[in-house]
Design an enzyme around this catalytic site. Sequence first.
Site, PDB file in Angstrom:
ATOM      1  N   LYS A  19      48.501  31.009 -14.205  1.00 23.11           N
ATOM      2  CA  LYS A  19      48.358  30.068 -15.321  1.00 23.11           C
ATOM      3  C   LYS A  19      47.018  29.338 -15.248  1.00 23.11           C
ATOM      4  O   LYS A  19      46.308  29.230 -16.248  1.00 23.11           O
ATOM      5  CB  LYS A  19      49.536  29.082 -15.291  1.00 23.11           C
ATOM      6  CG  LYS A  19      49.566  28.114 -16.457  1.00 23.11           C
ATOM      7  CD  LYS A  19      50.978  27.668 -16.759  1.00 23.11           C
ATOM      8  CE  LYS A  19      51.500  26.615 -15.811  1.00 23.11           C
ATOM      9  NZ  LYS A  19      50.818  25.313 -15.963  1.00 23.11           N
ATOM     10  N   SER A  20      46.678  28.834 -14.073  1.00 24.11           N
ATOM     11  CA  SER A  20      45.422  28.079 -13.931  1.00 24.11           C
ATOM     12  C   SER A  20      44.213  28.957 -14.260  1.00 24.11           C
ATOM     13  O   SER A  20      43.275  28.522 -14.940  1.00 24.11           O
ATOM     14  CB  SER A  20      45.274  27.564 -12.493  1.00 24.11           C
ATOM     15  OG  SER A  20      46.297  26.647 -12.197  1.00 24.11           O
ATOM     16  N   ARG A  24      41.507  28.731 -17.586  1.00 21.75           N
ATOM     17  CA  ARG A  24      40.063  28.619 -17.337  1.00 21.75           C
ATOM     18  C   ARG A  24      39.300  29.780 -17.945  1.00 21.75           C
ATOM     19  O   ARG A  24      38.152  29.636 -18.385  1.00 21.75           O
ATOM     20  CB  ARG A  24      39.812  28.508 -15.826  1.00 21.75           C
ATOM     21  CG  ARG A  24      40.216  27.113 -15.285  1.00 21.75           C
ATOM     22  CD  ARG A  24      40.436  27.142 -13.788  1.00 21.75           C
ATOM     23  NE  ARG A  24      40.640  25.830 -13.188  1.00 21.75           N
ATOM     24  CZ  ARG A  24      41.795  25.138 -13.199  1.00 21.75           C
ATOM     25  NH1 ARG A  24      42.861  25.637 -13.812  1.00 21.75           N
ATOM     26  NH2 ARG A  24      41.888  23.967 -12.602  1.00 21.75           N
ATOM     27  N   ARG A 119      52.434  11.619 -19.573  1.00 24.76           N
ATOM     28  CA  ARG A 119      51.749  11.909 -18.303  1.00 24.76           C
ATOM     29  C   ARG A 119      50.457  11.099 -18.178  1.00 24.76           C
ATOM     30  O   ARG A 119      49.778  10.827 -19.162  1.00 24.76           O
ATOM     31  CB  ARG A 119      51.524  13.423 -18.180  1.00 24.76           C
ATOM     32  CG  ARG A 119      52.890  14.114 -18.115  1.00 24.76           C
ATOM     33  CD  ARG A 119      52.798  15.567 -17.895  1.00 24.76           C
ATOM     34  NE  ARG A 119      52.219  15.889 -16.606  1.00 24.76           N
ATOM     35  CZ  ARG A 119      51.887  17.115 -16.238  1.00 24.76           C
ATOM     36  NH1 ARG A 119      52.072  18.123 -17.069  1.00 24.76           N
ATOM     37  NH2 ARG A 119      51.368  17.338 -15.056  1.00 24.76           N
ATOM     38  N   SER A 164      43.535  16.375  -7.075  1.00 26.89           N
ATOM     39  CA  SER A 164      43.999  17.004  -8.316  1.00 26.89           C
ATOM     40  C   SER A 164      42.910  17.900  -8.871  1.00 26.89           C
ATOM     41  O   SER A 164      41.803  17.445  -9.167  1.00 26.89           O
ATOM     42  CB  SER A 164      44.344  15.916  -9.343  1.00 26.89           C
ATOM     43  OG  SER A 164      44.294  16.459 -10.653  1.00 26.89           O
ATOM     44  N   GLN A 166      42.983  19.231 -11.711  1.00 27.81           N
ATOM     45  CA  GLN A 166      42.764  18.909 -13.132  1.00 27.81           C
ATOM     46  C   GLN A 166      41.729  17.800 -13.263  1.00 27.81           C
ATOM     47  O   GLN A 166      40.850  17.849 -14.120  1.00 27.81           O
ATOM     48  CB  GLN A 166      44.087  18.528 -13.791  1.00 27.81           C
ATOM     49  CG  GLN A 166      45.045  19.720 -13.863  1.00 27.81           C
ATOM     50  CD  GLN A 166      46.375  19.393 -14.504  1.00 27.81           C
ATOM     51  OE1 GLN A 166      46.659  18.240 -14.823  1.00 27.81           O
ATOM     52  NE2 GLN A 166      47.207  20.408 -14.687  1.00 27.81           N
ATOM     53  N   ASP A 312      53.096  22.853  -6.895  1.00 27.36           N
ATOM     54  CA  ASP A 312      54.010  23.367  -7.926  1.00 27.36           C
ATOM     55  C   ASP A 312      55.192  24.139  -7.321  1.00 27.36           C
ATOM     56  O   ASP A 312      56.163  24.433  -8.024  1.00 27.36           O
ATOM     57  CB  ASP A 312      53.250  24.278  -8.904  1.00 27.36           C
ATOM     58  CG  ASP A 312      52.251  23.488  -9.753  1.00 27.36           C
ATOM     59  OD1 ASP A 312      52.392  22.252  -9.850  1.00 27.36           O
ATOM     60  OD2 ASP A 312      51.333  24.111 -10.308  1.00 27.36           O
ATOM     61  N   ARG A 343      59.844  15.300 -10.617  1.00 24.09           N
ATOM     62  CA  ARG A 343      60.451  16.387  -9.842  1.00 24.09           C
ATOM     63  C   ARG A 343      61.152  15.898  -8.578  1.00 24.09           C
ATOM     64  O   ARG A 343      61.985  16.624  -8.029  1.00 24.09           O
ATOM     65  CB  ARG A 343      59.406  17.470  -9.525  1.00 24.09           C
ATOM     66  CG  ARG A 343      59.036  18.263 -10.777  1.00 24.09           C
ATOM     67  CD  ARG A 343      58.016  19.368 -10.518  1.00 24.09           C
ATOM     68  NE  ARG A 343      57.774  20.108 -11.758  1.00 24.09           N
ATOM     69  CZ  ARG A 343      56.722  20.878 -11.969  1.00 24.09           C
ATOM     70  NH1 ARG A 343      55.791  21.011 -11.036  1.00 24.09           N
ATOM     71  NH2 ARG A 343      56.588  21.520 -13.113  1.00 24.09           N
TER      72      ARG A 343
HETATM   73  C1  S3P Z   1      46.592  22.706 -12.119  1.00 24.77           C
HETATM   74  C2  S3P Z   1      46.550  21.736 -11.172  1.00 24.77           C
HETATM   75  C3  S3P Z   1      47.729  21.066 -10.624  1.00 24.77           C
HETATM   76  C4  S3P Z   1      49.004  21.845 -10.919  1.00 24.77           C
HETATM   77  C5  S3P Z   1      49.062  22.298 -12.339  1.00 24.77           C
HETATM   78  C6  S3P Z   1      47.876  23.207 -12.661  1.00 24.77           C
HETATM   79  C7  S3P Z   1      45.336  23.297 -12.617  1.00 24.77           C
HETATM   80  O1  S3P Z   1      47.857  19.784 -11.222  1.00 24.77           O
HETATM   81  O2  S3P Z   1      50.133  21.061 -10.607  1.00 24.77           O
HETATM   82  O3  S3P Z   1      50.267  23.010 -12.571  1.00 24.77           O
HETATM   83  O4  S3P Z   1      45.386  24.352 -13.286  1.00 24.77           O
HETATM   84  O5  S3P Z   1      44.275  22.741 -12.337  1.00 24.77           O
HETATM   85  P1  S3P Z   1      47.091  18.498 -10.639  1.00 24.77           P
HETATM   86  O6  S3P Z   1      45.646  18.698 -10.830  1.00 24.77           O
HETATM   87  O7  S3P Z   1      47.608  17.359 -11.473  1.00 24.77           O
HETATM   88  O8  S3P Z   1      47.497  18.395  -9.203  1.00 24.77           O
END
Ligand code: S3P
Length: 425
Positions: A19-20, A24, A119, A164, A166, A312, A343
């Site tokens: 997914k990540s 991107r 969030r 993080s 993100q 995750d 969670r």
């Molecule tokens: C992700 C980073 C993680 C992860 C999320 C996907 C990403 O979150 O939990 O499912 O794609 O960069 P955080 O950056 O909030 O830890």
Amino acid sequence: MKLTHASCLRGTITVPGDKSVSHRSVMFGALANGLTEVTHFLSGADCLSTISCFRQMGIDIEQNGTHVLIHGKGLHGLTSPSGTLDAGNSGTTVRLLSGILAGQNFSSTITGDESIQKRPMKRIMTPLQQMGASIHSLKENGCAPLAIQGQSLHAIHYQSPVASAQVKSCILLAGMYGDGITQVTEPAISRDHSERMLCYFGARISSEGLTASIEPEPCLSGRSIQVPGDISSAAYFIAAALIVPDSEVLLKNVGINPTRDGMLRVCRAMGADITVVSENTEGPEPCADLLIRSSTLHGTVIEGDIIPTLIDELPVLAVLAAYAEGTTIIRDAAELKVKESDRIAVVTENLNLMGADVTPTDDGMIIRGGAPLHGAPIACHLDHRIAMSFAVAALGAESDTDILDADCVRISYPTFFDDLNSLIQ
Ligand code: S3P
């Protein structure tokens, strides 16, 4: 979705794309010059939200299942979106895209579903504002909808209070529109997909210890991307094969990036039989086939710097711990409270409903494993990872389990239940 006790799991699964990495590939492909071709793209709801946001900003994206072509227009090629950008359920879309939007020459508003609007977004608003960005929460509650007035940005060195990816990626992306080298230092290393992929596209980006740095105004060139299988999706089959006796499952082409592989390390520490069959380190993301055999597991402590590498996977690791002998302690994982659901609360509540002995803590949980579990009605709170984790729990339980809002698996793994059923003998 009703699930019942399984006596043996056997077979081979190719899990959907990461997914990540899929998110991107679209974002960076859009900002690159020329064509980016993506294979094994995750066509789950979250990544489709990213595609639709970029289409709204004038990027031509052809999607045919897992095959995606992105006609990039360069760093300054996005156009003002016609309406509000909708990130759906996807935190990655809101947070990474905000970093890009902050540096554009147009204004925009980004929001998403009910969960996304709860969030925390201050974690990206604060560093972006330090860079000179104009970004504010329309409801003034630190959450989306976010209104962003794009403008030129200043380079900063940001000490992030959270590990993080993100947050880190948001700042690095904004840094591409900055006036010098932008740096982010984290308390522990988070997933580094942005750094790897931006480098692959031609950005001048580097990492040293806990600090990532990017130079402004990179000239990104469209590339071919083969998305590895998502280790966060593989995690459910790893746990299921370990729990259900007499099981042997082969997972093909799973991403094993060391900033994502904490689940494998913890499972091994619990006594799991996991073999890396063939490893491929040719592309920007290492991947491998994983052979999983049922194992007798014991409790462990999951804490510290490993947490961001398996954040995750903690719901399914908690399920695994309930089936292990002895106590498992999860700590340093307060981030679990601000994911798609809380969670810590939801995992504790559901495991206890199935007869487990779990105590929630401020930053994790204590799981006293080994008691037999029974089926129960499971409320997922629209959280895909809760639905899949409790589908795994159901396979080892004595009576039927009802996953109440199971449809939420479409966020990251639309064919999850079909794949799981294909393994049940
Ligand atoms: C992700 C980073 C993680 C992860 C999320 C996907 C990403 O979150 O939990 O499912 O794609 O960069 P955080 O950056 O909030 O830890």
